[in-house]
Design an enzyme around this catalytic site. Structure first.
Site, PDB file in Angstrom:
ATOM      1  N   TYR A 157      24.787  35.128  75.930  1.00  0.00           N
ATOM      2  CA  TYR A 157      23.814  36.106  76.410  1.00  0.00           C
ATOM      3  C   TYR A 157      22.752  36.420  75.350  1.00  0.00           C
ATOM      4  O   TYR A 157      21.546  36.323  75.629  1.00  0.00           O
ATOM      5  CB  TYR A 157      24.549  37.371  76.865  1.00  0.00           C
ATOM      6  CG  TYR A 157      23.706  38.321  77.681  1.00  0.00           C
ATOM      7  CD1 TYR A 157      22.545  37.894  78.331  1.00  0.00           C
ATOM      8  CD2 TYR A 157      24.068  39.656  77.813  1.00  0.00           C
ATOM      9  CE1 TYR A 157      21.777  38.763  79.076  1.00  0.00           C
ATOM     10  CE2 TYR A 157      23.306  40.529  78.561  1.00  0.00           C
ATOM     11  CZ  TYR A 157      22.165  40.096  79.189  1.00  0.00           C
ATOM     12  OH  TYR A 157      21.407  40.953  79.917  1.00  0.00           O
TER      13      TYR A 157
ATOM     14  N   GLU B 179      14.469  33.363  75.608  1.00  0.00           N
ATOM     15  CA  GLU B 179      13.508  33.856  76.595  1.00  0.00           C
ATOM     16  C   GLU B 179      12.380  34.641  75.924  1.00  0.00           C
ATOM     17  O   GLU B 179      11.191  34.431  76.211  1.00  0.00           O
ATOM     18  CB  GLU B 179      14.228  34.745  77.612  1.00  0.00           C
ATOM     19  CG  GLU B 179      15.208  33.989  78.502  1.00  0.00           C
ATOM     20  CD  GLU B 179      16.077  34.926  79.314  1.00  0.00           C
ATOM     21  OE1 GLU B 179      15.664  36.082  79.526  1.00  0.00           O
ATOM     22  OE2 GLU B 179      17.175  34.507  79.725  1.00  0.00           O
TER      23      GLU B 179
END
Length: 244
Positions: free
Chosen positions: A166, A173
């Site tokens: 994660y 991103e």
């Protein structure tokens, strides 16, 4: 965000940690099994594509181009999960599922596809790798759960790998969006300037900055929610094993 909270079910049914609810009918279950098998296979294709490209090139730079088409196809295919929630065959929130799915679709199409200059960035490989491993585990988890035969290893991986994947995905991103900012500012991509007949303006550059800022409150909430879910699910299994 790069990962769905383990406590939420985007592709199949709930993880069984909450109160039991009536599951989908036989036809819906069969459809969901097929859907999750196809999605698992799709992300496996992406994983194999990354490995083969790396072995052929001897470098991890620019591997995005080797899996661009299947990535777009299978990531966009996750939109069906919103429909699953909307029609009630998956007992999850349409809003939460929609946010999780569309954030990835947005990054896939509105950032990586639209700003071609970022496609060679290492940050793209960072989130693609995180997504790929996460989705192979997640869709496998849903498939076996629907078949009522969930191996402990897959459940453990579902509630453990996110600890690294994660943050890895979120980092990729954010770095990719950041790399896109100069190009968006220079080209005016997707921006609407005044004056126009609609008397409306939109600055995509500013929007991307706001998207990046939104990670600050959202990431810790989702991450620690997943930590709590891990303790709840795996802790329950360990306690049960001791009793046995």
């Amino acid at each position: 965000m790069s990962a769905a909270a383990p406590g939420t079910s985007k592709g199949a049914h709930s993880d069984g940690t909450a109160k039991k609810k009536k599951g989908p009918g036989a036809l819906a279950t069969a459809y969901l099994v097929i859907y999750n098998v196809v999605m698992t296979a799709g992300w496996l294709v992406i994983a194999v594509g990354l490995v083969r490209a790396y072995l052929a090139r001897g470098s991890y730079h620019g591997l995005y181009y080797s899996i661009e088409k299947p990535l777009k196809f299978f990531q966009t295919g996750a939109i069906l999960e919103m429909l699953h929630c909307a029609v009630g065959i998956v007992p999850s929130s349409v809003v939460l599922t929609g946010f999780q799915v569309m954030s990835r679709v947005f990054l896939t199409w509105a950032v990586t596809h639209s700003v071609r200059e970022v496609q060679s960035e290492d940050s793209v490989l960072l989130f693609v790798t995180a997504w790929t491993i996460t989705e192979i585990i997640r869709y496998s988890f849903y498939t076996f759960s629907l078949l009522n035969h969930l191996p402990y290893l897959i459940k453990w991986a579902r509630y453990t790998f996110f600890i690294v994947l994660y943050p890895m995905g979120v980092t990729g991103e954010l770095l990719t969006i950041y790399a896109a900012l100069p190009v968006v500012q220079k080209t005016g991509l997707y921006s609407i300037m005044l004056p126009n007949k609609y008397n409306f303006s939109f600055d995509y550059y500013t929007f991307l900055i706001l998207v990046m800022i939104s990670y600050i409150p959202l990431f810790p909430q989702l991450y620690f929610h997943m930590i709590r879910q891990r303790k709840k699910v795996l802790g329950h299994i360990e306690d049960y094993s001791k009793v046995e």
